[in-house]
Enzyme design. Structure first.
Site, PDB file in Angstrom:
ATOM      1  N   ARG A 245      45.701  -4.284   6.256  1.00 41.35           N
ATOM      2  CA  ARG A 245      45.182  -3.754   4.988  1.00 41.35           C
ATOM      3  C   ARG A 245      45.211  -4.884   3.962  1.00 41.35           C
ATOM      4  O   ARG A 245      46.281  -5.229   3.449  1.00 41.35           O
ATOM      5  CB  ARG A 245      46.078  -2.591   4.552  1.00 41.35           C
ATOM      6  CG  ARG A 245      45.510  -1.740   3.446  1.00 41.35           C
ATOM      7  CD  ARG A 245      46.590  -0.873   2.815  1.00 41.35           C
ATOM      8  NE  ARG A 245      47.412  -1.643   1.898  1.00 41.35           N
ATOM      9  CZ  ARG A 245      48.712  -1.462   1.701  1.00 41.35           C
ATOM     10  NH1 ARG A 245      49.371  -0.533   2.361  1.00 41.35           N
ATOM     11  NH2 ARG A 245      49.362  -2.211   0.836  1.00 41.35           N
ATOM     12  N   HIS A 249      47.548  -0.361  -1.345  1.00 43.35           N
ATOM     13  CA  HIS A 249      47.535   0.952  -0.687  1.00 43.35           C
ATOM     14  C   HIS A 249      46.452   1.849  -1.293  1.00 43.35           C
ATOM     15  O   HIS A 249      45.701   2.508  -0.582  1.00 43.35           O
ATOM     16  CB  HIS A 249      48.918   1.600  -0.822  1.00 43.35           C
ATOM     17  CG  HIS A 249      48.981   2.996  -0.324  1.00 43.35           C
ATOM     18  ND1 HIS A 249      48.864   3.305   1.020  1.00 43.35           N
ATOM     19  CD2 HIS A 249      49.112   4.173  -0.979  1.00 43.35           C
ATOM     20  CE1 HIS A 249      48.935   4.628   1.157  1.00 43.35           C
ATOM     21  NE2 HIS A 249      49.083   5.161  -0.025  1.00 43.35           N
ATOM     22  N   TYR A 258      55.768  -6.059  -3.013  1.00 42.71           N
ATOM     23  CA  TYR A 258      56.435  -5.959  -1.709  1.00 42.71           C
ATOM     24  C   TYR A 258      55.816  -6.865  -0.648  1.00 42.71           C
ATOM     25  O   TYR A 258      56.302  -6.921   0.463  1.00 42.71           O
ATOM     26  CB  TYR A 258      56.443  -4.508  -1.201  1.00 42.71           C
ATOM     27  CG  TYR A 258      55.070  -3.857  -1.089  1.00 42.71           C
ATOM     28  CD1 TYR A 258      54.263  -4.072   0.033  1.00 42.71           C
ATOM     29  CD2 TYR A 258      54.579  -3.027  -2.094  1.00 42.71           C
ATOM     30  CE1 TYR A 258      53.019  -3.481   0.144  1.00 42.71           C
ATOM     31  CE2 TYR A 258      53.338  -2.434  -2.009  1.00 42.71           C
ATOM     32  CZ  TYR A 258      52.561  -2.663  -0.880  1.00 42.71           C
ATOM     33  OH  TYR A 258      51.327  -2.081  -0.774  1.00 42.71           O
TER      34      TYR A 258
HETATM   35  C1  LIG Z   1      53.345  14.400   4.883  1.00 44.39           C
HETATM   36  C2  LIG Z   1      53.286  13.269   3.919  1.00 44.39           C
HETATM   37  N1  LIG Z   1      54.417  12.579   3.617  1.00 44.39           N
HETATM   38  C3  LIG Z   1      54.365  11.565   2.739  1.00 44.39           C
HETATM   39  C4  LIG Z   1      53.194  11.237   2.124  1.00 44.39           C
HETATM   40  C5  LIG Z   1      53.147  10.076   1.123  1.00 44.39           C
HETATM   41  N2  LIG Z   1      52.381   8.993   1.705  1.00 44.39           N
HETATM   42  C6  LIG Z   1      51.098   8.774   1.345  1.00 44.39           C
HETATM   43  S1  LIG Z   1      50.415   7.514   2.189  1.00 44.39           S
HETATM   44  C7  LIG Z   1      51.841   7.209   3.029  1.00 44.39           C
HETATM   45  C8  LIG Z   1      51.914   6.080   4.038  1.00 44.39           C
HETATM   46  C9  LIG Z   1      50.939   6.246   5.131  1.00 44.39           C
HETATM   47  O1  LIG Z   1      50.890   5.082   5.918  1.00 44.39           O
HETATM   48  P1  LIG Z   1      49.981   4.993   7.178  1.00 44.39           P
HETATM   49  O2  LIG Z   1      50.045   6.263   7.958  1.00 44.39           O
HETATM   50  O3  LIG Z   1      50.341   3.747   7.888  1.00 44.39           O
HETATM   51  O4  LIG Z   1      48.492   4.931   6.616  1.00 44.39           O
HETATM   52  P2  LIG Z   1      47.808   3.878   5.620  1.00 44.39           P
HETATM   53  O5  LIG Z   1      48.076   4.355   4.218  1.00 44.39           O
HETATM   54  O6  LIG Z   1      48.378   2.529   5.897  1.00 44.39           O
HETATM   55  O7  LIG Z   1      46.365   3.977   5.935  1.00 44.39           O
HETATM   56  C10 LIG Z   1      52.840   8.113   2.652  1.00 44.39           C
HETATM   57  C11 LIG Z   1      54.201   8.093   3.182  1.00 44.39           C
HETATM   58  C12 LIG Z   1      52.049  11.987   2.450  1.00 44.39           C
HETATM   59  N3  LIG Z   1      50.847  11.727   1.918  1.00 44.39           N
HETATM   60  N4  LIG Z   1      52.116  12.991   3.343  1.00 44.39           N
END
Ligand SMILES: Cc1ncc(C[n+]2csc(CCOP(=O)(O)OP(=O)(O)O)c2C)c(N)n1
Length: 345
Positions: A245, A249, A258
């Site tokens: 990425r 975010h 970070y």
């Molecule tokens: C069930 C849930 N827990 C926590 C969150 C908060 N949250 C939003 S994005 C994220 C990280 C997701 O990372 P990843 O699955 O690697 O996807 P990326 O954002 O890198 O595409 C979190 C913990 C959420 N949206 N849903």
């Protein structure tokens, strides 16, 4: 094990390509279109014309390569990160813009589009996608479902439930993990001990493959094989696309807090759009004038879609109840109460 790669960072092919050059040219057009959307969307967000927007810079090949393995009769189940995949599968750009503007018309998909909404609660989409695939089998339909999930989502309990169920019932589903190195600020190495997410597939009794997610050709090839398996009744596949990425975010994030800058510079060199263009140029399958024409066409397409989205959202909501009326086909008691409350507001 190193991720499977067909095209090196400098655009040279490691051997005979598993995908026809015409498909790679079409793929480049779609990858460039996704990049164009993402860049313009970030600009719009900075101008206050979109809400929070999750960029996908660096992940264009993973998303587009996967989506292009589907046909129009297959279902795509995206996360919030996957607007590139969604517009490749047929979501109109105008609708995508309205969605990221939080306008209810952003949920109004063309009736034949086999796309579920962007999922924000991570991993919840996995079981839903298995449901879509399983339902297809029960109905005697011939569709496959492809569901996207991040490395972070793969650490959720839903991941286990979805993969186990799909394997047991040999459901026609492709689990497409985009391992982009980060779950917001948590690096992959700090949320799992194994280095390859695809290795988990063996524990469910399904094949798992790890590909270089910045290599469009490798992604398309792996995704096509997984879709073919699903449609041949051979069950699910776990495909891990290792990518990066390059963006924050979301537009609300500051990765400078970070992430090491040299890391990102290193990854920028491997980014997928330039790599694919270099491959085509090395095969004399793409020219500067084609590039200029494509960029102009993409700009015009986006500008027209934005004008259409502006026309929809500038009139406001004709009926504020639209906010709740799309939740279920038949409104439940909560929706009925909300609609009653909103009447006349
Ligand atoms: C069930 C849930 N827990 C926590 C969150 C908060 N949250 C939003 S994005 C994220 C990280 C997701 O990372 P990843 O699955 O690697 O996807 P990326 O954002 O890198 O595409 C979190 C913990 C959420 N949206 N849903």
């Amino acid at each position: 094990m190193e991720p499977k790669s067909d095209v090196a960072v400098d655009g040279t092919a490691a051997g005979p390509l598993p995908v026809a050059v015409a498909d790679i040219v079409a793929g480049y057009r779609a990858v460039a279109r996704a990049r164009h959307f993402d860049e313009r969307a970030v600009t719009l967000q900075r101008q206050g014309r979109l809400g929070v927007y999750p960029q996908f810079r660096g992940q264009e090949a993973a998303q587009v390569g996967a989506a292009l393995a589907l046909s129009a009769t297959d279902w795509l189940v995206p996360t919030y990160r996957d607007t590139g995949a969604a517009i490749t599968h047929g979501l109109p750009i105008e609708t995508a813009l309205l969605y990221w503007r939080s306008h209810p018309s952003g949920w109004a998909y063309p009736p034949d589009l086999r796309l579920l909404p962007f999922y924000v609660p991570i991993a919840s989409q996995l079981t839903h996608a298995v449901g879509v695939a399983h339902a297809g089998k029960l109905l005697g339909a011939d569709w496959a479902a492809m569901v996207f999930v991040g490395d972070g989502g793969s650490s959720e309990g839903d991941f286990h439930e979805a993969l186990n169920f799909a394997a047991v019932y040999r459901d026609p589903v492709v689990f497409m993990v985009q391992n982009n190195g980060w779950a917001i600020s948590v690096p992959t190495a700090r949320q799992m001990r194994n280095t390859r997410i695809a290795d988990r597939a063996v524990g469910y009794g399904m094949p798992g493959v790890t590909v270089d997610g910045n290599d469009f050709v490798a992604v398309l090839d792996a995704a096509r094989q997984a879709v073919a398996r699903a449609k041949a009744g051979e069950g699910p596949t776990l495909v891990e696309a290792v990518t990066y990425r390059l963006a924050p975010h979301t537009t609300s994030d500051d990765p400078g807090r970070y992430r090491d800058k040299t890391d990102a510079a290193e990854e920028e060199r491997a980014e997928p759009v330039g790599r694919l263009r270099r491959l085509l140029e090395s095969k004399a399958a793409w020219s500067q004038s084609e590039e200029a024409a494509l960029q102009q066409q993409l700009a015009e397409e986006f500008t027209a879609a934005l004008a259409a989205a502006d026309a929809v959202s500038s009139t406001g909501l004709s009926d504020v109840r639209a906010l709740v009326e799309h939740v279920f086909a038949e409104p439940g008691p909560d929706q009925r109460a909300a609609m009653e409350y909103l009447r006349g507001k």
